[in-house]
Enzyme design. Structure first.
Site, short mmCIF file in Angstrom:
data_model
loop_
_atom_site.label_atom_id
_atom_site.label_comp_id
_atom_site.label_asym_id
_atom_site.label_seq_id
_atom_site.Cartn_x
_atom_site.Cartn_y
_atom_site.Cartn_z
CE LYS A 74 -2.27 -1.41 3.68
NZ LYS A 74 -1.82 -2.82 3.76
CG ASP A 119 0.58 3.65 7.06
OD1 ASP A 119 -0.33 2.96 6.54
OD2 ASP A 119 1.63 3.14 7.50
CB THR A 168 -4.74 -3.28 8.01
OG1 THR A 168 -4.86 -2.65 9.30
CG2 THR A 168 -3.31 -3.10 7.51
#
Length: 339
Positions: A74, A119, A168
């Site tokens: 990613k 992130d 995630t």
């Protein structure tokens, strides 16, 4: 809206500016363009089309969200698309954004078409998320000047930017935030053939020769994840160098994996411990995740994000409404008999 006197620099928050033209992105093993990126073929195809179309229109790329298990690329893809668009990117993470002023400080220092990479975006706080709504949709933020009845609201325009999020756990993103991403991509686990290609590419970069049969076996043991494959390759290289071998052979690989506690399916000590606890203490299950976490002295989220997906992928464990259970395949792999 945010009060203007709250926009102060957070000393603990120093988003990294990525100058793609000067190639400051970590290029040790990470691909630098879409053509170098191995796997995720359909995702790459669509992403390439969107980038080309956006560049023809001379517009910023629509906001991008990458989701999927850890270690699948990613962050690497985020760096690549910034480079493909020939723009700079500032990097931060959900936990690092402590107060609204943190995200405002980043957004107000952008240039036109710049990227902001967040992130673990599912971990940003609700008050920061609310600022992103207006910023992503209207490219502005609302500042409150003054206090009490005399307070006024001033709308501050922002450069047209692209927000790139990685998570995630896409289910933990609120619908209003998730719906503001124009491009949503799911990264899937890799097949052994693609992992093998990644190992061969990485071995050349780090100057290590690896036999084809060793590379294929290492791919099987890499949990279908490039990050794991590259980590194991580095460790196996260490074993080969200590034995003064010019290349990684299947024999050296087997010895290295055994020393690292990794078996032929890529399971490590924790994976096997999870399965054995369910079998030996709870007759194969079902077992609740909190109980399982307590038994192996680990975090519930860590089990759910790191260990459980791979065990389920291999068909060694299953989820039920009552908890986790092991399968017949797990008994067979561990050479254990049902009681």
């Amino acid at each position: 809206m945010i009060k203007s006197n709250k926009i102060k620099k957070n000393k603990n928050l120093e988003p990294k500016k990525i100058d793609t033209d000067n190639n400051l992105i970590d290029n040790s093993l990470r691909p630098q363009c879409l053509d170098e990126f191995i796997g995720q073929d359909n995702l790459k195809k669509n992403l390439s089309i969107f980038i080309k179309a956006t560049k023809k229109r001379n517009e910023p790329l629509e906001h991008v969200l990458f989701h999927g298990p850890p270690g699948l690329g990613k962050t690497t893809l985020s760096n690549i698309i910034a480079k493909e668009m020939k723009v700079n990117m500032k990097i931060t993470s959900g936990p690092a954004l402590e107060k609204p002023g943190d995200i405002v400080a980043i957004l107000t220092n952008l240039k036109d078409k710049d990227f902001v990479f967040i992130d673990e975006i599912h971990r940003i706080k609700p008050n920061i998320e609310e600022i992103l709504y207006t910023a992503m949709e209207d490219f502005c933020v609302d500042l409150v000047l003054g206090k009490g009845p005399q307070a006024k609201v001033m709308r501050l325009k922002l450069p047209r930017f692209t927000l790139v999020g990685a998570t995630t756990k896409i289910s933990k993103l609120s619908s209003p935030l998730r719906d503001r991403f124009g491009n949503i991509f799911k990264l899937k686990y890799y097949g052994n053939a693609d992992i093998n290609k990644i190992i061969e590419r990485s071995s050349k970069i780090i100057g290590t020769s690896i036999d084809s049969d060793a590379s294929e076996f290492l791919a099987i043991c890499s949990r279908k994840t490039p990050r794991v494959a590259n980590r194991l390759l580095r460790r196996v290289r260490d074993f080969a160098q200590v034995e003064d071998s010019k290349k990684v052979s299947l024999d050296i690989l087997t010895k290295a994996l055994k020393s690292l506690g990794i078996d032929e399916l890529g399971l490590d000590e924790t994976d096997r411990s999870i399965l054995k606890i369910i079998i030996e203490k709870y007759d194969g299950g079902p077992v609740g995740i909190s109980t399982l976490a307590a038994c192996i002295s680990d975090d519930e989220e860590n089990i759910e994000a790191v260990y459980e997906p791979y065990l389920i992928q291999l068909g060694l464990m299953a989820r039920t409404q009552r908890g986790r259970v092991v399968t017949d395949k797990a008994y067979s792999h561990l050479a254990l008999k049902k009681s």
